[in-house]
Scaffold this active site. Structure first.
Site: not given
Ligand SMILES: [Zn+2]
Length: 355
Positions: A145, A207, A210
């Site tokens: 990430d 991601h 969100e």
């Molecule tokens: Zn997450």
């Protein structure tokens, strides 16, 4: 809560977990043990009180409080054995929930930032993965990430991914992107790193959508070549985006309890999951940071069954979608789908597979 028979049915369904953070999967019990071992103070956590309720052990009220705790837990990890242990512990819990495959996100930049070398992380992740596969029929693969607001860490994160892949072939599935979406940042500098990652055979798994709206999802698709979106629940604000995601078949990893805990949606009952499915979007369930959100994948299935009145057929379809949306070896996917189809409907639901 759903009946014990429905809960047992959910547990028996072979599932893939596609949205889960390794550092966010550490339980209070394990965090206490690691913190004591490494002399770390966890904010608001009594290290001696083994009996404390989960909610008291991991208190936070907003995303910044969540991040503080997350970073404190990460700071307990020093040696290869610490990393191997948290992987092993996670593997035991996933296997107990019927998970046969998981793509687990790990954030090397967090640990580099506090001065940790790559060697203990690489060694610990590889060793933990090996122990899990030895003990369970559970294959773990890593998503490395990049932290959105530290684009300078993108290249070193890709370097880490390739080093891990070289050390433990097949261990790395892709490059992720996380961190606060709603703070000023540029995605363009990440474009080149993600392109190189894809050229190396890694998938693009950011991601987006969100904590901020559709613009972030468009950005992830256009700039980073996203093949699956972490969360993405706010796509519904833009019909053209929904149409695009449906047409391209880009799946979303939806984590209902996480969304409620971080204030993305006001309550589970108001979660857009049914609307996402009705719109024709491809969706799987994820638990994100399970102990921090007082959940796990089993409970995510149970909670949506309860909130939306869903029965075995809908739940079986969600489990099937998780296998379909995973980047797992074809043989494992075939085996899991076959086992999924063979799970008998729970008592009281036979013959009708109520939706
Ligand atoms: Zn997450």
């Amino acid at each position: 809560m759903p009946s014990p028979a429905l809960a047992a049915f959910i547990r028996a369904l072979p599932k893939a977990e596609l949205h889960l953070h390794l550092e966010g999967s550490v339980t209070p019990k394990l965090a206490r043990r690691l913190a004591r071992r490494r002399g770390v103070v966890l904010p608001g956590v009594d290290l001696e009180d083994e009996a404390a309720d989960l909610r008291d052990a991991f208190p936070f009220v907003d995303f910044s409080g969540f991040l503080r705790l997350y970073l404190a837990i990460a700071s307990c990890l020093h040696e290869a054995e610490d990393f191997a242990e948290i992987v092993e512990d996670l593997g035991d819990r996933l296997a107990a929930q019927g998970v046969g495959y998981a793509e687990v996100t790990f954030t090397p930049a967090l640990h580099r930032h506090r001065g940790l070398a790559d060697a203990p992380m690489l060694e610990g992740l590889a060793e933990g993965r090996r122990r899990v596969l030895e003990r369970h029929d559970l294959l773990l693969r890593w998503v490395l990430d990049v932290v959105r607001i530290f684009p300078e860490q993108a290249e070193p994160t890709l370097g880490f991914a390739l080093a891990l892949q070289a050390r433990d072939p097949g261990a790395v599935v892709g490059l992720g992107l996380g961190g606060p979406e709603d703070r000023p940042h540029e995605v363009a500098p990440l474009r080149e790193t993600f392109a190189r990652a894809r050229a190396e055979g890694l998938h693009s798994l950011p991601h987006a959508g969100e904590l901020d709206g559709p613009v972030r999802i468009w950005e992830a698709l256009r700039e980073l070549g996203a093949e699956r979106i972490g969360h993405g629940v706010r796509c519904l604000d833009d019909p053209a985006l929904v149409e695009h995601l449906v047409r391209e078949g880009i799946p979303l990893e939806v984590c209902p309890s996480s969304n409620v805990c971080l204030g993305v949606v006001p309550s589970l009952a108001e979660h857009p999951l049914p609307r996402l499915l009705d719109a024709g979007l491809r969706v799987s369930l994820g638990s994100d940071d399970p102990p921090l959100f007082q959940t796990d994948l089993q409970q995510e299935y149970e909670r949506v069954a309860d909130a939306f009145g869903w029965g075995p057929s809908r739940l079986r379809a969600l489990a099937g979608a998780s296998i379909e949306h995973a980047f797992m070896p074809a043989e494992r996917a075939r085996r899991m789908q076959a086992a999924l189809a063979a799970v008998p409907a729970p008592p009281g639901h036979e013959g009708r597979e109520a939706s």
